[in-house]
Design a protein around this motif. Structure first.
Motif, PDB file in Angstrom:
ATOM      1  N   THR A   6       0.845  -1.188   0.000  1.00  0.00           N
ATOM      2  CA  THR A   6       0.000   0.000   0.000  1.00  0.00           C
ATOM      3  C   THR A   6       0.881   1.239   0.000  1.00  0.00           C
ATOM      4  O   THR A   6       1.819   1.342   0.787  1.00  0.00           O
ATOM      5  CB  THR A   6      -0.930   0.041   1.233  1.00  0.00           C
ATOM      6  OG1 THR A   6      -1.746  -1.139   1.239  1.00  0.00           O
ATOM      7  CG2 THR A   6      -1.832   1.267   1.194  1.00  0.00           C
ATOM      8  N   HIS A   8       0.630   5.276   0.461  1.00  0.00           N
ATOM      9  CA  HIS A   8      -0.175   6.409   0.913  1.00  0.00           C
ATOM     10  C   HIS A   8       0.457   7.694   0.392  1.00  0.00           C
ATOM     11  O   HIS A   8       1.659   7.922   0.591  1.00  0.00           O
ATOM     12  CB  HIS A   8      -0.234   6.455   2.441  1.00  0.00           C
ATOM     13  CG  HIS A   8      -0.811   5.224   3.062  1.00  0.00           C
ATOM     14  ND1 HIS A   8      -2.150   5.088   3.361  1.00  0.00           N
ATOM     15  CD2 HIS A   8      -0.222   4.047   3.429  1.00  0.00           C
ATOM     16  CE1 HIS A   8      -2.369   3.903   3.897  1.00  0.00           C
ATOM     17  NE2 HIS A   8      -1.222   3.246   3.944  1.00  0.00           N
ATOM     18  N   GLU A  43      -3.470   4.838  -1.905  1.00  0.00           N
ATOM     19  CA  GLU A  43      -4.478   5.621  -1.187  1.00  0.00           C
ATOM     20  C   GLU A  43      -4.023   7.083  -1.206  1.00  0.00           C
ATOM     21  O   GLU A  43      -3.017   7.434  -0.596  1.00  0.00           O
ATOM     22  CB  GLU A  43      -4.645   5.110   0.245  1.00  0.00           C
ATOM     23  CG  GLU A  43      -5.168   3.688   0.305  1.00  0.00           C
ATOM     24  CD  GLU A  43      -5.559   3.262   1.713  1.00  0.00           C
ATOM     25  OE1 GLU A  43      -5.567   4.115   2.630  1.00  0.00           O
ATOM     26  OE2 GLU A  43      -5.855   2.067   1.893  1.00  0.00           O
TER      27      GLU A  43
END
Length: 229
Positions: A6, A8, A43
């Motif tokens: 992931t 960010h 994200e």
């Protein structure tokens, strides 16, 4: 089985997703998402008009921290709003450094990897056609903190200045949100924005960032998907 990753993104309007009413203005975080393979989730927490100070004061950082863990990256790109004394989002140099250190330390505490980015250059040329270094002070602060805290750094300011210098004053307009009157319903009077990107410009800026990922030899680089692949 490939372990999921992931990424960010925290930052300002140059990185952020855009509402339909803002199109064709595009943050580089949008095409960046599509340049990574399916094992990577991006994200995008970046938000228009934010500085390191207001991002923290508005509580935007805390929910990001809570979600961090191993195989997570935090790409930190601020400076556009921090550096302007006349803006209410202005952050002093001392506080800017403190805020960057906070992002780095709290990311590491969660087992994730922080990556700093200097802000992408504004398209400001002088009368002789030379590009102005508008981020000079705050970009250098980011470089200093990255060195002192051993944080991987993508020098997006330097990379984008090189691209703008190569293109020159006229050709570089295509990278930014420049539209004549009547071309787009969101900008009926036209627009000449030298900070925010066109769709094409955002793609090229995202590629500059990914070039930086590869130059750092981050594990994330193995998940980059280029158009010619």
């Amino acid at each position: 089985m490939t372990e999921s990753i992931t990424v960010h993104l925290i930052g300002d309007s140059t990185m952020a997703e855009k509402a339909a009413s803002e199109r064709p203005e595009t943050g580089w975080g949008t095409p960046f998402t599509h340049r990574l393979d399916d094992s990577v989730t991006v994200e995008n927490h970046a938000c228009n008009g934010r500085s390191t100070r207001t991002f923290l004061e508005e509580g935007r950082w805390k929910p990001v921290v809570r979600r961090l863990g191993e195989n997570h990256y935090v790409f930190v790109q601020f400076g556009h709003n921090d550096e302007v004394p006349s803006k209410e989002q202005h952050t002093t140099e001392e506080q800017f450094v403190t805020n960057l250190e906070k992002f780095a330390e709290e990311t590491r505490e969660r087992g994730a990897t922080a990556v700093f980015l200097t802000p992408i250059a504004r398209r400001h040329f002088d009368e002789d056609g030379e590009l102005k270094n508008t981020h000079r002070v705050y970009s250098e602060l980011i470089r200093d903190v990255a060195r002192a805290r051993d944080v991987p750094l993508i020098d997006a300011d330097e990379r984008s200045q090189s691209l703008l210098g190569e293109l020159g004053p006229e050709r570089s307009k295509s990278l930014y949100n420049h539209l004549p009157p009547g071309e787009h319903p969101n900008y009926p009077d036209g627009v000449a924005d030298n900070t925010h990107f066109s769709e094409s410009g955002a793609r090229q800026m995202a590629d500059l960032v990914l070039d930086g990922v590869e130059a750092l030899d981050l594990e994330l680089a193995t998940h980059v998907v280029r158009d010619d692949q």
